[in-house]
Design a protein around this motif. Structure first.
Motif, PDB file in Angstrom:
ATOM      1  N   ASN A   1      48.635 -10.983  18.512  1.00  0.00           N
ATOM      2  CA  ASN A   1      49.096 -10.532  19.837  1.00  0.00           C
ATOM      3  C   ASN A   1      49.981  -9.290  19.765  1.00  0.00           C
ATOM      4  O   ASN A   1      50.904  -9.118  20.574  1.00  0.00           O
ATOM      5  CB  ASN A   1      49.848 -11.653  20.571  1.00  0.00           C
ATOM      6  N   HIS A   2      49.696  -8.403  18.797  1.00  0.00           N
ATOM      7  CA  HIS A   2      50.442  -7.154  18.716  1.00  0.00           C
ATOM      8  C   HIS A   2      49.986  -6.200  19.817  1.00  0.00           C
ATOM      9  O   HIS A   2      48.918  -6.375  20.416  1.00  0.00           O
ATOM     10  CB  HIS A   2      50.256  -6.499  17.344  1.00  0.00           C
ATOM     11  N   GLU A   3      50.781  -5.194  20.015  1.00  0.00           N
ATOM     12  CA  GLU A   3      50.481  -4.213  21.056  1.00  0.00           C
ATOM     13  C   GLU A   3      49.204  -3.450  20.725  1.00  0.00           C
ATOM     14  O   GLU A   3      48.952  -3.089  19.573  1.00  0.00           O
ATOM     15  CB  GLU A   3      51.654  -3.234  21.186  1.00  0.00           C
ATOM     16  N   GLY A   4      48.363  -3.224  21.751  1.00  0.00           N
ATOM     17  CA  GLY A   4      47.089  -2.559  21.540  1.00  0.00           C
ATOM     18  C   GLY A   4      47.228  -1.065  21.340  1.00  0.00           C
ATOM     19  O   GLY A   4      48.334  -0.503  21.302  1.00  0.00           O
ATOM     20  N   MET A   5      46.071  -0.398  21.202  1.00  0.00           N
ATOM     21  CA  MET A   5      46.038   1.044  20.996  1.00  0.00           C
ATOM     22  C   MET A   5      46.458   1.788  22.274  1.00  0.00           C
ATOM     23  O   MET A   5      46.222   1.330  23.389  1.00  0.00           O
ATOM     24  CB  MET A   5      44.625   1.492  20.596  1.00  0.00           C
ATOM     25  N   THR A   6      47.046   2.969  22.077  1.00  0.00           N
ATOM     26  CA  THR A   6      47.354   3.829  23.220  1.00  0.00           C
ATOM     27  C   THR A   6      46.081   4.550  23.652  1.00  0.00           C
ATOM     28  O   THR A   6      45.069   4.570  22.936  1.00  0.00           O
ATOM     29  CB  THR A   6      48.425   4.861  22.848  1.00  0.00           C
ATOM     30  N   ARG A   7      46.127   5.183  24.837  1.00  0.00           N
ATOM     31  CA  ARG A   7      44.965   5.897  25.339  1.00  0.00           C
ATOM     32  C   ARG A   7      44.569   7.024  24.387  1.00  0.00           C
ATOM     33  O   ARG A   7      43.377   7.261  24.141  1.00  0.00           O
ATOM     34  CB  ARG A   7      45.286   6.454  26.734  1.00  0.00           C
ATOM     35  N   GLU A   8      45.550   7.765  23.838  1.00  0.00           N
ATOM     36  CA  GLU A   8      45.235   8.855  22.917  1.00  0.00           C
ATOM     37  C   GLU A   8      44.549   8.332  21.651  1.00  0.00           C
ATOM     38  O   GLU A   8      43.588   8.934  21.147  1.00  0.00           O
ATOM     39  CB  GLU A   8      46.520   9.604  22.526  1.00  0.00           C
ATOM     40  N   GLN A   9      45.032   7.192  21.116  1.00  0.00           N
ATOM     41  CA  GLN A   9      44.419   6.617  19.923  1.00  0.00           C
ATOM     42  C   GLN A   9      42.985   6.172  20.206  1.00  0.00           C
ATOM     43  O   GLN A   9      42.085   6.378  19.388  1.00  0.00           O
ATOM     44  CB  GLN A   9      45.253   5.432  19.420  1.00  0.00           C
ATOM     45  N   ILE A  10      42.785   5.568  21.357  1.00  0.00           N
ATOM     46  CA  ILE A  10      41.442   5.115  21.719  1.00  0.00           C
ATOM     47  C   ILE A  10      40.497   6.299  21.847  1.00  0.00           C
ATOM     48  O   ILE A  10      39.352   6.264  21.360  1.00  0.00           O
ATOM     49  CB  ILE A  10      41.490   4.298  23.027  1.00  0.00           C
ATOM     50  N   ASP A  11      40.948   7.363  22.499  1.00  0.00           N
ATOM     51  CA  ASP A  11      40.092   8.546  22.657  1.00  0.00           C
ATOM     52  C   ASP A  11      39.716   9.137  21.299  1.00  0.00           C
ATOM     53  O   ASP A  11      38.556   9.531  21.080  1.00  0.00           O
ATOM     54  CB  ASP A  11      40.815   9.597  23.503  1.00  0.00           C
ATOM     55  N   ASP A  12      40.684   9.206  20.387  1.00  0.00           N
ATOM     56  CA  ASP A  12      40.391   9.736  19.053  1.00  0.00           C
ATOM     57  C   ASP A  12      39.358   8.871  18.325  1.00  0.00           C
ATOM     58  O   ASP A  12      38.405   9.383  17.721  1.00  0.00           O
ATOM     59  CB  ASP A  12      41.672   9.817  18.223  1.00  0.00           C
TER      60      ASP A  12
END
Length: 741
Positions: free
Chosen positions: A631-642
């Motif tokens: 249950n750790h924090e998910g990826m940020t939008r920038e990380q997902i886009d990369d």
């Protein structure tokens, strides 16, 4: 009669049938391993011989196991309800315990499981009975429980482990020193006498262990008991003469001996150990009928202490269930694989790792070997060493070991169990068969320096599992017994449903694993087969890598824990299959001709690169699942886009690789190199962007670590995939073979 007791009786009947299924899965290894390990006959023939032994063993079994009725407790001190709860707890605990052990592929003793389940359940019920009666104190619990029997069983376990291993080692060493691995010449002269002794032991085992209950008290058995040595000598002489005549007509008496031993062990299992699975339910049924006849639910069950003959039709029905399980279950050979892998003469991947204890034991053995070399004259050592010269790959008969060792395993186990039965020692059939096999493999030098540390770890794991069996059975039964006594009817129904759910879930999972194992291809032998299989496996594996990688990234973005768990399982399976292929490289290379060395060189590269690709994939799926599962924090939008951009580039490369592997056309291999370099530049830029985000504290630490891990492993995976394609092209060129030609 209250409905709850009818419900308990029905559940116990269902669990008894389930116990027969699980029991065969566990104990089939006892009477199948030697025949399967030596490949004495086709599997169907071995199963048919074992089935015949099971039928005769069940038909000739005339008595039930008294310990299930009154061996662990005094039934006269318990009421009908208390006895029913006691038996019900035993069935639930026993079935769960055996299923867990079979799922892990570890052999255990159904007798020990039953004994300690009875002891744990009886103790739990006794405590509740005593504490609810003010006139009785816990100091009097010795009147309720028979702990002496359990201690005798534990002593028998330790004795069986030491004695069986020692005897297996000694008998195998003498037999191998006599016949060597190239035994046919010496066996032609002494084989009939040696097999005659083995047949005598097997026959004696069948009579005293398998058919003792039905032949006991007859004039024949009385004569054998009173003139034991004379009887054995006469049987040995007659058997040796008959086997010599069969040998003159070119009958392989070793195979006949092994099949006879398989028959006798299966007979003994059915005639004696069958009661481990149905003894408790039948005792529960007898209790139910007693209470129903009197109409008194509070009656004491002292009548259970009396002798009751078994229903022959009930035993025959149970035997038929066992035979059906033996032929149809995918899991029946799971435990056999554990023993065969630890006693195999062949080298390769080991099922167990190393441990500090096993490494220490190997060092001790090496020091003892050094001392042995100082004491024993060199010429004598050389002569003995020649008797243990292993066969080449081409000379082997194809099994995990040869017919000599299979005969030693069956004969030694038969003798030990016969002696224990005549002396009424509580030796376990499972323990004796397993440890004899381990001792014979040690004496046969199957445990070389390449494999000894791993196989010793395996033996220690199995043996420690046996001792944990007693503790686990006792603990589970004790907890279940307390829950049923204090929880009442609601707890009875709830625990029964829970047990059923656990069995169904475990059975489905194990059947899926067995289905995957059945799909494994047999080992190839010729170069053409290697080429064909290599082309097929590489193309199939790369297709799976592409799909798993793509689904993993999407699941990380969506934080889909269920999909990630499936991807971890699939990537693990892919990696393990690749690793097995890597361990199989050496036997394949040994079969290559001198003109095929280049082929072997590129084949080794392909296998190694494929292993690295699947390893990198596992290093992506496992951290991804652990991140989301915690249950750790998910990826940020920038990380997902990369990662989306990089994932698209990887998909383009993998799709082109898959097309080349499918069509065997490598014209675009330089284009793959260009795409790979562009991808690496994108990954380097993504790493730089992530470092800036870390410096500006725009992302969490664990998400950053996962992100960087995915990037680094993606780079490694693509690099190895490109190398794989290049080696595949060279491999095809040097084999001068194309599909369809």
């Amino acid at each position: 009669m209250e409905p709850i007791y009818t419900f308990m009786l029905i559940v116990m009947a269902v669990l008894a049938i389930t116990g027969l299924f699980i029991g065969v899965m566990n104990d089939a290894a006892n009477f199948l391993n030697s025949a399967i390990g030596s490949r004495v006959a086709p599997l169907k023939v071995i199963m048919a011989v074992a089935s015949l032994g099971i039928v005769i063993g069940t038909v000739t079994s005339t008595g039930m196991m008294e310990v299930a009725r009154s061996g662990m407790f005094d039934p006269a001190l318990f009421s009908f309800r208390e006895v029913m709860i006691l038996y019900f707890a035993v069935m639930l605990a026993n079935i769960i315990l055996l299923d867990v052990y079979n799922t892990m592929g570890l052999p255990t003793s159904t007798t020990v499981a039953l004994i300690f389940c009875l002891l744990g359940s009886a103790l739990a019920v006794s405590i509740v009975v005593i504490t609810s009666n003010e006139s009785v104190s816990l100091a009097e619990i010795g009147r309720y429980i028979n702990s002496t029997r359990a201690l005798a069983i534990m002593a028998g376990i330790l004795l069986s482990v030491i004695l069986a291993f020692t005897c297996g080692t000694a008998v195998m060493y003498v037999s191998r020193a006599l016949f060597s691995f190239r035994y046919h010449r010496m066996f032609a002269r002494l084989g009939a006498v040696w097999c005659g002794a083995s047949f005598t032991a097997i026959l004696y085992f069948a009579l005293f262990k398998g058919l003792r209950s039905s032949l006991g008290g007859t004039a024949f058995m009385d004569f054998v008991d009173s003139h034991l040595l004379l009887s054995l000598a006469a049987i040995w002489a007659v058997a040796s003469v008959l086997l010599h005549f069969l040998q003159m007509f070119r009958v392989n008496i070793l195979k006949a001996n092994i099949l006879a031993g398989t028959f006798s062990l299966a007979l003994a299992f059915a005639g004696n150990d069958l009661v481990n699975f149905i003894g408790v339910p039948v005792a529960g049924y007898d209790s139910y009928m007693m209470a129903r006849g009197t109409g008194d639910m509070t009656m004491k069950m002292g009548a259970l202490a009396g002798d009751v003959s078994a229903n022959v039709f009930l035993l025959l029905g149970a035997g038929l269930i066992m035979i059906v399980t033996l032929w149809t279950s995918r899991r029946a050979l799971s435990v056999s694989k554990t023993e065969l892998s630890l006693s195999s003469q062949n080298e390769g991947e080991e099922r167990y790792g190393s441990s500090a204890v096993s490494r220490g034991l190997v060092r001790v053995a090496m020091n003892m070997s050094t001392a042995y070399e100082r004491v024993v004259p060199g010429r004598l050592r050389a002569r003995l060493a020649r008797r243990f010269d292993k066969l080449s790959e081409e000379e082997r008969e194809g099994g995990a070991y040869d017919l000599i060792r299979a005969t030693v395993n069956l004969t030694t186990a038969s003798i030990l169990i016969s002696i224990a039965t005549s002396m009424k020692l509580p030796l376990s059939t499972t323990y004796v068969c397993f440890m004899v096999s381990m001792g014979s493999s040690l004496a046969d030098r199957a445990w070389g320096r390449e494999s000894a540390v791993y196989r010793i770890t395996g033996v220690l794991t199995v043996v420690s599992g046996w001792f944990v069996t007693g503790f686990g059975a006792f603990t589970i039964a004790f907890i279940v017994g307390l829950a049923l006594m204090y929880g009442g009817n609601a707890a009875i129904v709830a625990v029964a449903v829970l047990c059923g759910w656990m069995l169904v879930r475990s059975n489905r999972r194990k059947n899926r694993q067995a289905a995957v194992q059945q799909e494994e291809r047999p080992r190839t032998t010729s170069t053409e087969d290697v080429v064909t299989e290599c082309l097929s496996e590489v193309g199939e594996a790369m297709g799976q890598v592409t799909r798993i990688y793509d689904r993993t990234l999407i699941a990380v973005f969506k934080e889909n824990r269920k999909v990630l768990r499936d991807m971890v399982q699939q990537s693990n399976d892919l990696f393990y299959r690749s690793r097995e292929r890597k361990y199989a490289v050496m036997p394949m290379l040994q079969k290559l001709q001198d003109s095929e060395i280049d082929t072997g060189h590129y084949y080794v590269q392909i296998v190694d690169y494929m292993n690295e690709v699947t390893k990198s994939l596992v290093h992506i799926t496992r951290p991804s699942f652990e991140h989301i599962d915690n249950n750790h924090e998910g990826m940020t939008r920038e990380q997902i886009d990369d990662l989306v951009r990089i994932g698209d580039d990887v998909e383009v490369i993998f799709n082109r690789i898959n097309v080349m592997l499918r069509n065997h056309d490598f014209a675009d291999i330089e284009l793959i190199l260009e795409l790979r370099d562009e991808l690496f530049e994108s990954i380097a830029e993504a790493v730089k962007q992530q470092l800036r985000r870390i410096k500006n504290r725009e992302t969490s630490t664990r998400a950053s670590l996962l992100y960087l891990t995915i990037l680094n492993e993606t780079k490694t995976m693509v690099l190895q995939a490109r190398n794989l394609v290049k080696s595949q092209r060279y491999f095809l060129e040097h084999t001068q073979l194309r599909p369809g030609k």
